[in-house]
Design a protein around this motif. Structure first.
Motif, short mmCIF file in Angstrom:
data_model
loop_
_atom_site.label_atom_id
_atom_site.label_comp_id
_atom_site.label_asym_id
_atom_site.label_seq_id
_atom_site.Cartn_x
_atom_site.Cartn_y
_atom_site.Cartn_z
N HIS A 16 7.64 -2.18 18.57
CA HIS A 16 8.61 -2.88 19.16
C HIS A 16 10.02 -2.79 18.31
N ASN A 17 9.83 -3.44 17.02
CA ASN A 17 11.00 -3.17 16.18
C ASN A 17 11.66 -1.72 16.17
N THR B 173 13.42 -0.87 19.04
CA THR B 173 14.49 -1.64 19.23
C THR B 173 16.16 -0.82 18.47
N VAL B 174 15.30 -0.65 16.84
CA VAL B 174 16.11 -0.09 16.18
C VAL B 174 16.68 1.38 16.52
N ILE C 166 19.16 1.19 19.25
CA ILE C 166 20.68 0.86 18.85
C ILE C 166 21.46 1.82 18.38
N LEU D 232 22.53 4.47 20.91
CA LEU D 232 23.71 4.12 21.46
C LEU D 232 25.17 4.30 20.78
N THR D 233 25.04 3.48 19.37
CA THR D 233 26.14 3.51 18.46
C THR D 233 26.46 4.91 17.99
N LEU E 189 28.66 6.44 20.49
CA LEU E 189 30.22 5.58 20.25
C LEU E 189 30.82 5.91 19.12
N PHE E 190 30.32 6.35 17.94
CA PHE E 190 30.85 6.92 16.70
C PHE E 190 31.39 8.26 17.30
N VAL F 84 26.01 -0.40 11.08
CA VAL F 84 25.41 -0.72 12.12
C VAL F 84 24.00 -1.44 11.33
N LEU G 266 24.70 -4.80 10.47
CA LEU G 266 24.94 -5.64 11.64
C LEU G 266 23.25 -5.99 11.95
N ILE G 267 22.39 -4.88 12.09
CA ILE G 267 21.25 -5.31 12.21
C ILE G 267 20.58 -6.47 11.34
N PHE H 78 22.38 -9.94 12.18
CA PHE H 78 22.19 -10.43 13.53
C PHE H 78 20.79 -10.45 13.99
N LYS H 79 20.20 -9.41 13.70
CA LYS H 79 18.77 -9.29 14.33
C LYS H 79 17.72 -9.66 13.28
N LEU I 283 38.39 0.44 24.26
CA LEU I 283 37.99 1.96 24.09
C LEU I 283 38.58 3.01 24.95
N VAL J 115 35.34 0.32 18.62
CA VAL J 115 34.01 0.86 18.42
C VAL J 115 33.23 -0.26 17.60
N CYS K 114 29.68 -2.06 18.77
CA CYS K 114 28.80 -2.04 18.02
C CYS K 114 28.03 -3.58 18.06
N VAL L 240 26.64 -4.18 21.19
CA VAL L 240 25.10 -3.32 21.37
C VAL L 240 23.85 -4.10 20.52
N VAL L 241 24.50 -4.40 19.29
CA VAL L 241 23.38 -5.04 18.44
C VAL L 241 22.95 -6.57 18.96
N LEU L 242 24.02 -7.27 19.64
CA LEU L 242 23.54 -8.51 19.86
C LEU L 242 22.88 -8.42 21.36
N PRO M 254 16.96 -6.52 22.38
CA PRO M 254 16.19 -7.54 22.28
C PRO M 254 15.57 -8.12 20.97
N GLU M 255 15.31 -9.15 20.77
CA GLU M 255 14.94 -9.65 19.67
C GLU M 255 13.69 -9.15 18.98
N LEU M 256 13.89 -8.77 17.52
CA LEU M 256 12.98 -8.23 16.64
C LEU M 256 11.65 -9.25 16.72
N LYS M 257 10.60 -8.61 16.48
CA LYS M 257 9.38 -9.44 16.51
C LYS M 257 8.90 -9.66 15.09
#
Lengths: 109, 138
Positions: free
Chosen positions: A19-20, A23-24, A27, A30-31, A34-35, A60, A63-64, A67-68, B16, B64, B68, B71-73, B76-79
């Protein structure tokens, strides 16, 4: 051998690892595009563009991490250096180049 | 949190699009095709040679970065991957403690091993199986 002992004493949940990782990598994909949009709009060429991508990916990762992973990547990644910081660094490179060239042509030419 | 992330994403997309459109409009000016003066600090090979106005450059970078963060926020949450942390969270969470059927749920990942039916109605099972076989022959 060391890994095996470590896994036997402190088992990890395969489902969470997958799952992790998913998710990574979502992200990152997507980013990365964007870059590419930003790099193409700024009209970067050759080396500066790739340096921009590397800097963006590092941002990024931070940020992960903040925040994550709640500043504790050991709890969410089996090998933090590989799974969070360095790994997957080039996974989004192709989508970066795709949107980079597209936006460069749209905004410049 | 989800609302905040969506707001950040929408703001980022608006900024953007505005920045990209501004860059496009700037590229239509006749002065935009002039070569940029070389940078005084960076060596030639990594000189970015941006000939956009500073505000468009800053808006692009800012939007941008905003996207970013969004998108990160909004991902889904990590487990947690350690088994003890994961199982502890499972035992404490409300919805995981609901017992759905024998051996599933109850907040115990080992429930399927710990809870087994004591006795099986073996005669009933045999009768059921015989009926099923007879049905197939017919």
């Amino acid at each position: 051998m060391l890994d095996e002992r470590e896994l036997a004493t402190r088992p990890i949940v395969q489902e969470s690892v997958q799952h992790n990782a998913r998710t990574v990598s979502n992200i990152r994909a997507l980013t990365a595009s964007l870059f590419g949009v930003a790099a193409g709009t700024l009209g970067l060429e050759s080396f500066p563009g790739f340096i921009f991508y590397a800097v963006g990916t590092a941002v990024v990762s931070v940020l992960i991490f903040a925040f994550k992973a709640e500043s504790n990547p050991k709890a969410y990644f089996w090998r933090p250096l590989q799974d969070l910081w360095a790994g997957d660094m080039f996974g989004g490179l192709m989508s970066f180049v795709l949107t980079w060239t597209l936006l460069y042509n749209l905004a410049k030419a | 949190m989800a609302i905040a992330a969506t707001t950040i994403n929408i703001l980022g997309i608006v900024f953007l699009s505005h920045a990209v459109y501004s860059a496009y409009e700037h590229s239509l000016l006749p002065s935009s095709s002039l070569p940029t003066p070389p940078s005084s600090i960076l060596p030639h090979i990594i000189d970015p040679k941006i000939n956009l106005p500073l505000d468009i450059t800053l808006e692009t970078l800012f939007s941008v970065f905003l996207l970013c963060v969004g998108v990160v926020l909004s991902s889904p949450e990590l487990k947690p991957i350690q088994w003890n942390v994961w199982a502890g969270r499972l035992e404490r969470s409300k919805e995981a403690r609901v017992v759905k059927e024998v051996g599933v749920g109850g907040g115990n990942p080992y429930a399927v091993l710990e809870e087994r039916p004591g006795f099986l109605d073996i005669r009933g099972r045999r009768k059921e199986f015989a009926g099923w076989v007879r049905e197939g022959e017919r």
